[in-house]
Design a protein around this motif. Structure first.
Motif, PDB file in Angstrom:
ATOM      1  N   LYS A 140       7.357  10.923 -15.151  1.00 28.81           N
ATOM      2  CA  LYS A 140       7.869   9.582 -14.898  1.00 28.81           C
ATOM      3  C   LYS A 140       6.782   8.525 -14.981  1.00 28.81           C
ATOM      4  O   LYS A 140       7.067   7.341 -15.147  1.00 28.81           O
ATOM      5  N   LEU A 141       5.514   8.945 -14.858  1.00 29.38           N
ATOM      6  CA  LEU A 141       4.433   7.963 -14.890  1.00 29.38           C
ATOM      7  C   LEU A 141       4.161   7.517 -16.324  1.00 29.38           C
ATOM      8  O   LEU A 141       4.142   8.322 -17.239  1.00 29.38           O
ATOM      9  N   GLN A 148       2.765  18.616  -5.206  1.00 28.52           N
ATOM     10  CA  GLN A 148       3.435  17.320  -5.189  1.00 28.52           C
ATOM     11  C   GLN A 148       2.435  16.196  -4.886  1.00 28.52           C
ATOM     12  O   GLN A 148       2.422  15.160  -5.535  1.00 28.52           O
ATOM     13  N   MET A 149       1.575  16.459  -3.890  1.00 29.70           N
ATOM     14  CA  MET A 149       0.585  15.442  -3.520  1.00 29.70           C
ATOM     15  C   MET A 149      -0.368  15.165  -4.667  1.00 29.70           C
ATOM     16  O   MET A 149      -0.768  14.034  -4.904  1.00 29.70           O
ATOM     17  N   ARG A 150      -0.749  16.223  -5.368  1.00 29.61           N
ATOM     18  CA  ARG A 150      -1.677  16.090  -6.487  1.00 29.61           C
ATOM     19  C   ARG A 150      -1.061  15.205  -7.569  1.00 29.61           C
ATOM     20  O   ARG A 150      -1.720  14.324  -8.122  1.00 29.61           O
ATOM     21  N   ILE A 151       0.210  15.445  -7.846  1.00 25.25           N
ATOM     22  CA  ILE A 151       0.872  14.649  -8.883  1.00 25.25           C
ATOM     23  C   ILE A 151       1.064  13.210  -8.424  1.00 25.25           C
ATOM     24  O   ILE A 151       0.785  12.263  -9.165  1.00 25.25           O
ATOM     25  N   ASP A 152       1.510  13.050  -7.183  1.00 23.00           N
ATOM     26  CA  ASP A 152       1.759  11.693  -6.687  1.00 23.00           C
ATOM     27  C   ASP A 152       0.493  10.836  -6.732  1.00 23.00           C
ATOM     28  O   ASP A 152       0.561   9.629  -6.972  1.00 23.00           O
ATOM     29  N   ALA A 153      -0.653  11.465  -6.498  1.00 21.83           N
ATOM     30  CA  ALA A 153      -1.897  10.692  -6.473  1.00 21.83           C
ATOM     31  C   ALA A 153      -2.416  10.432  -7.884  1.00 21.83           C
ATOM     32  O   ALA A 153      -3.406   9.735  -8.053  1.00 21.83           O
ATOM     33  N   GLY A 197       7.923  15.336 -11.922  1.00 25.16           N
ATOM     34  CA  GLY A 197       7.507  14.047 -11.370  1.00 25.16           C
ATOM     35  C   GLY A 197       6.419  13.400 -12.212  1.00 25.16           C
ATOM     36  O   GLY A 197       6.309  12.181 -12.301  1.00 25.16           O
ATOM     37  N   TYR A 198       5.646  14.255 -12.871  1.00 24.56           N
ATOM     38  CA  TYR A 198       4.518  13.798 -13.665  1.00 24.56           C
ATOM     39  C   TYR A 198       4.987  12.999 -14.880  1.00 24.56           C
ATOM     40  O   TYR A 198       4.317  12.080 -15.338  1.00 24.56           O
ATOM     41  N   THR A 223      -6.933  12.209  -0.875  1.00 20.25           N
ATOM     42  CA  THR A 223      -5.813  13.083  -1.218  1.00 20.25           C
ATOM     43  C   THR A 223      -6.062  14.494  -0.717  1.00 20.25           C
ATOM     44  O   THR A 223      -5.185  15.138  -0.144  1.00 20.25           O
TER      45      THR A 223
END
Lengths: 301, 438, 278
Positions: free
Chosen positions: B373-374, B350-355, B370-371, B72
């Protein structure tokens, strides 16, 4: 010895000594000298190490006075000695046992020889994880075994009194293969002729052990004792991983303190002074051993 | 004898020459012992170097990406390099355990990387000892202010928050169901929690209500929940044995010594607190949001989270690592550009959250959403609700020493050797004697 | 007659029993590492210990290979470790030969200095040594991790203890044959120290192979990374992935075990060399 012979001996020795001696000056002696200098300062271990930094932080003997004035130093020294008193006899007996088993002419002995060395090869990270489980008061194997013979085992690593013996157990387990192997190489080097002669003379097993094996093994034993002593005083990784000095400081030992002061509290001067005090203690003990060796260590030449 | 003396002298000379040789390569650090040094070279002013034509190659050392997020970080850098093609970054990812030993050696040896990561304990020491560059002129508007302020010393910004984690109460739903009690809510106090703890502990011999480590880290937070703290307002005096702190410490420790709804060290038997929770034998655990991934994998029961219980008021923990610039670096602008981008740009966030790595310490709600939704946990909103009560660690130069003294005394009290009051009194005395506050 | 035969048999059985008992004790952690490395992430720490994983998986091993340039790291480790071991053995055996078989002035003092150098914990000499390496311009080069092997007091001490046991008659006999010191060193003293050198080789190899902190300080370039450094990047701030760590550790133990098994031959030769001279 005449002056001339001395000179010749020196000339002969130089080519053999040179690589090792140069290495010592650069990679060992110089850093050690610098660490003495550091011990006279209150350098924090972060400012760039230079002559200027050290000179501006010069406090001379303050660190030494401070350390010797705290009860902590003596407490920690006590813990270290407690470890040594338990560890050295145990590790020597276990490694002698291992060496004598491995010295037998049994089928498949090579496999055992490899297996016994595995703890030495295992890293402390893995070893201490499993030892934490072995020593676990409620679920550990050790206390279960003790339970079978009707002893309710102590809390080991969580118990002030038993934490240090627990670390000794783990250390003996880890180190016995190493010393055992070295003693084995000592056993192997013993001329079988001696035993044959002894058998002709009608000497029993016991007599053979005490009059041949032990004296001829004594140089190897001497090595093991000195190394075990030096390493025991510098006990560190197992403590760091298994107890971090706890419970309540019961397993705080010299090098653990040195590391904590130097790299956690940023008192490198204090840490260096600590290690010089440690040095003095080990050095004196080693010198005593060296003097005593004339009494019991038997060199063939 | 003469020979011995000669050789000693010789080595002495050699030693000094090696040291001075090192000192002469860079003079400004030798004097820069105090954090207050206002040398121009030690500050980074990005305002007028925004567009730099020169290419720069810098080194960045970190531990945060070790253990699974190296890729990441590499992706983030690729995106950065596209945006700033003239800055090349050599990334060094080093395991956490010996990171600080090696960093201290490199700093003292004068070869520290241009920019690097520090945890909160070490940040204080590094900043106070003048080895970090002050960051001026960087755009800090995108940061979460509490996190950003944690890395300012005497009004000077020495680091930016590279990541962000806070602590919530994680609970085992199945155990609550079994005990027939309602799930914890955000407005619980410790009294409510204790009641639930006793009912859960009653479920079985090796089932416990809660695990909250008896450490300094927990203590300063719980103290804040009861309106106390280990330092007075302007950090000139210790207030460890105050009335409020006594209440806080009593709550923490009586769980172990009196009601035993929390296992003792011996009852833990060398098991970690997470292991205990994962094995389904623990009702509640206040712990960091970095546990989510592990618990999602390891727990075969239902669990959820809420805001941690409070005392007289709410207070929650957060953890953040500082990204800092080496005061000795000759590429400070490039280094500051990189760490600022890494910590606060929307792309990196964004990348940090997606990973699923951890949270970026930013205030852009769109990115953060975004966080939410997990899952699990269902109630991820609690992570953000907890942000309203953040309490900052009492950062002082001798943070580690203070932390060790207090932890040691508290654990003595937890083992029943001294009373809670004695523990706090002794901690107060030792801290005052051993630590000089500004 | 029959009676003593039984005695011999009983003795053999007893020996095997003892050998196996110790073997079990020493092997437990190894088996645990093996079992952990075959577990999926979730099943790692359980009470009681789950010795045989319910759903064994080789994922951890796959991860080890995919996470970092494993082959590159192994090659680096091999290069460094082999050089380190060879230099140690050569330098230490030469010094030990000089200490024991050439009575040179101040030899005892120098030897005591050697011993003394082991008594200062590396924690306080690390930063000074780092600065020296930096001034020598060695940082980020292979020599920075190999050259310290020139001086290993432990190795010298170990060989000195061994070589002291070699009777001076052998040396004198060789001298009468007109052999120079180097030839005596090579053809008499080295072969007679065979088993100690074998022990030292395996110990040194292992230490260098597992060495971690010093290479971490010296080698920042990813291309020079050793296996231990690669494995270390598995431990993170919030915990360690033990299954992958154990898989990696087991893989990294294989070369040492192989070297150790190969060295077994020399233990036997050491015995023969000693025996022949009787």
């Amino acid at each position: 010895m005449s002056k001339k012979r001395q000179k010749r001996a020196l000339k002969n020795a130089i080519p053999f000594m040179l690589p090792s001696f140069l290495g010592m000056i650069v990679f060992s002696f110089l850093p050690i000298i610098i660490s003495i200098a550091i011990s006279f300062t209150n350098w924090n271990g972060l400012d760039k190490l230079s002559y200027k930094t050290l000179a501006s932080n010069f406090v001379f003997l303050d660190n030494y006075k401070q350390i010797l004035g705290t009860s902590e130093f003596w407490k920690v020294l006590g813990h270290t000695c407690y470890y040594i008193v338990l560890y050295i006899p145990m590790v020597l007996i276990m490694s002698l046992l291992i060496a004598s088993i491995l010295n037998k002419n049994m089928k498949g002995i090579t496999v055992f020889r490899i297996m016994y060395y595995i703890p030495v090869l295992t890293s402390w990270v893995a070893a201490s994880l499993i030892w934490k489980w072995v020593l676990s008061p409620q679920y550990g194997i050790l206390n279960q075994l003790l339970g079978y013979i009707g002893i309710s085992g102590p809390g080991w690593l969580t118990d002030k009194v038993w934490a240090m013996p627990a670390i000794v157990l783990a250390s003996v387990w880890k180190d016995m293969g190493f010393y055992g192997l070295f003693l084995l190489s000592g056993l192997k080097a013993i001329d079988t002729g001696y035993y044959e002669a002894a058998i002709v003379d009608g000497a029993g097993k016991m007599k053979q052990f005490f009059s041949i094996t032990l004296p001829l093994l004594s140089p190897s034993m001497f090595f093991c004792i000195i190394m075990a002593l030096i390493n025991a005083f510098q006990l560190f990784p197992q403590v760091q991983i298994m107890t971090e000095g706890g419970p309540n400081g019961a397993t705080q030992v010299m090098v653990e303190r040195i590391y904590t002061y130097g790299f956690k509290y940023f008192k490198m001067g204090y840490a260096s002074a600590y290690s010089w005090l440690l040095f003095v203690i080990i050095f004196i003990l080693t010198l005593i051993q060296m003097k005593l060796q004339n009494k019991w260590v038997h060199y063939e030449s | 004898m003469r020979k011995k003396l000669m050789s000693l002298l010789l080595t002495g000379v050699l030693a000094t020459s090696l040291l001075t040789g090192c000192g002469s390569t860079d003079d400004n650090t030798a004097e820069g012992t105090a954090a207050t040094t206002e040398s121009k070279q030690e500050t980074v002013d990005l305002a007028n170097t925004e567009v730099s034509e020169e290419t720069a190659e810098i080194t960045y050392a970190n531990f945060n990406a070790s253990g699974g997020n190296e890729e990441t970080l590499q992706k983030m850098y690729d995106a950065f390099h596209e945006e700033y093609p003239n800055i090349t970054v050599n990334i060094e990812t080093i395991g956490y355990d010996d990171y600080f030993t090696q960093m201290q050696t490199r700093v003292a040896g004068g070869t520290a990387p241009d920019c690097y990561e520090l945890n909160i304990e070490n940040f204080a020491a590094y900043a106070n000892k003048g080895v970090l560059a002050e960051l001026t002129g960087i755009d800090t508007s995108g940061y979460n202010t509490t996190a950003l302020n944690a890395f300012s010393v005497d009004g000077k910004q020495y680091g930016v928050p590279g990541n962000f984690s806070n602590v919530v109460l994680i609970y085992n739903k199945d155990l609550f169901d079994k005990a027939g009690i309602a799930y914890p809510t955000d407005d619980w106090t410790w009294d409510d929690a204790m009641e639930a703890c006793e009912k859960i502990s009653a479920l079985g011999d090796d089932i416990y209500g809660i695990y909250q480590p008896i450490t300094f880290n927990e203590f300063f937070k719980v103290a804040a929940q009861y309106g106390g703290g280990v330092l007075n307002e302007d950090k000139t005096e210790f207030t460890i044995n105050s009335e409020e702190n006594l209440k806080a410490a009593t709550m923490m420790i009586s769980k172990v010594t009196e009601t035993n709804v929390q296992p003792t060290e011996a009852q833990m038997g060398g098991m970690g607190d997470w292991d205990l929770f994962e094995s389904g034998r623990l009702g509640m655990i206040p712990t960091g949001i970095w546990a989510f991934n592990t618990f999602a994998d390891a727990c075969d029961f239902n669990w959820d989270i809420c805001v941690e219980p409070g005392g007289t008021q709410k207070a929650t923990h957060f953890f953040s690592n500082a990204l800092v610039v080496n005061a000795d670096s000759d590429k400070k602008e490039a280094a500051a550009t990189w760490i600022n981008w890494l910590a606060s740009s929307d792309t990196a966030a964004q990348m940090r959250i997606d990973a699923g790595w951890d949270l970026p310490a930013i205030n852009n709600e769109d990115v953060l959403s975004g966080y939410l939704k997990l899952t699990p946990p269902e109630n991820r909103q609690a992570v953000f609700d907890s942000l309203n009560y953040l309490t900052v660690a009492p950062i002082i130069e001798d943070y580690s020493l203070m932390s060790d003294i207090i932890t040691n005394k508290l654990s003595l009290a937890a083992s029943g050797e001294i009373t809670v009051k004695e523990a706090l009194d002794q901690a107060q005395e030792e801290c005052t004697a051993q630590i000089k506050l500004q | 007659m029959n009676h003593s035969k039984w005695n011999v048999k009983l003795k053999i059985i007893w020996n095997y029993f003892l050998a196996c008992l110790i073997a079990i004790i020493v092997m437990i952690p190894f088996l645990w590492m093996l079992s952990t490395s075959l577990k999926s992430k979730g099943a790692l720490m359980q009470i009681p210990i789950e010795w045989i994983p319910q759903n064994p998986t080789l994922d951890s091993y796959r991860m080890v290979f995919s996470r970092f340039p494993f082959l590159r790291a192994i090659l680096n480790s091999f290069f460094i470790t082999c050089s380190y071991t060879v230099v140690t053995i050569l330098s230490a055996s030469m010094a030990a030969f000089a200490f024991t078989k050439i009575q040179f002035p101040y030899g005892d003092t120098v030897f005591k200095l050697y011993l003394a150098s082991m008594m200062i914990p590396t924690q306080v000499t690390m930063i000074p040594l780092f600065v020296i390496m930096n001034n020598l311009g060695l940082i980020n080069t292979y020599p920075s991790v190999i050259l310290p092997s020139l001086f290993r007091a432990f190795a010298v001490f170990m060989l000195v203890q061994q070589m002291r046991g070699i009777p001076n008659d052998y040396i004198e006999a060789a001298e009468l044959d007109g052999a120079g010191l180097f030839r005596i060193y090579r053809t008499v003293v080295l072969p007679l120290s065979g088993s100690a050198i074998a022990t030292l080789t395996i110990t040194t190899f292992m230490e260098s192979w597992n060495d971690y902190l010093w290479p971490l300080l010296m080698l920042n370039d990813k291309n020079r990374m050793t296996l231990t450094l690669a494995l270390n990047s598995l431990n993170g701030q919030y915990g360690t992935e033990y299954n992958i760590l154990m898989a990696g550790s087991l893989l990294s133990m294989i070369p040492i075990v192989v070297i150790y098994a190969l060295a077994q031959k020399y233990f036997k030769e050491g015995l023969m060399a000693g025996g022949v001279k009787g």
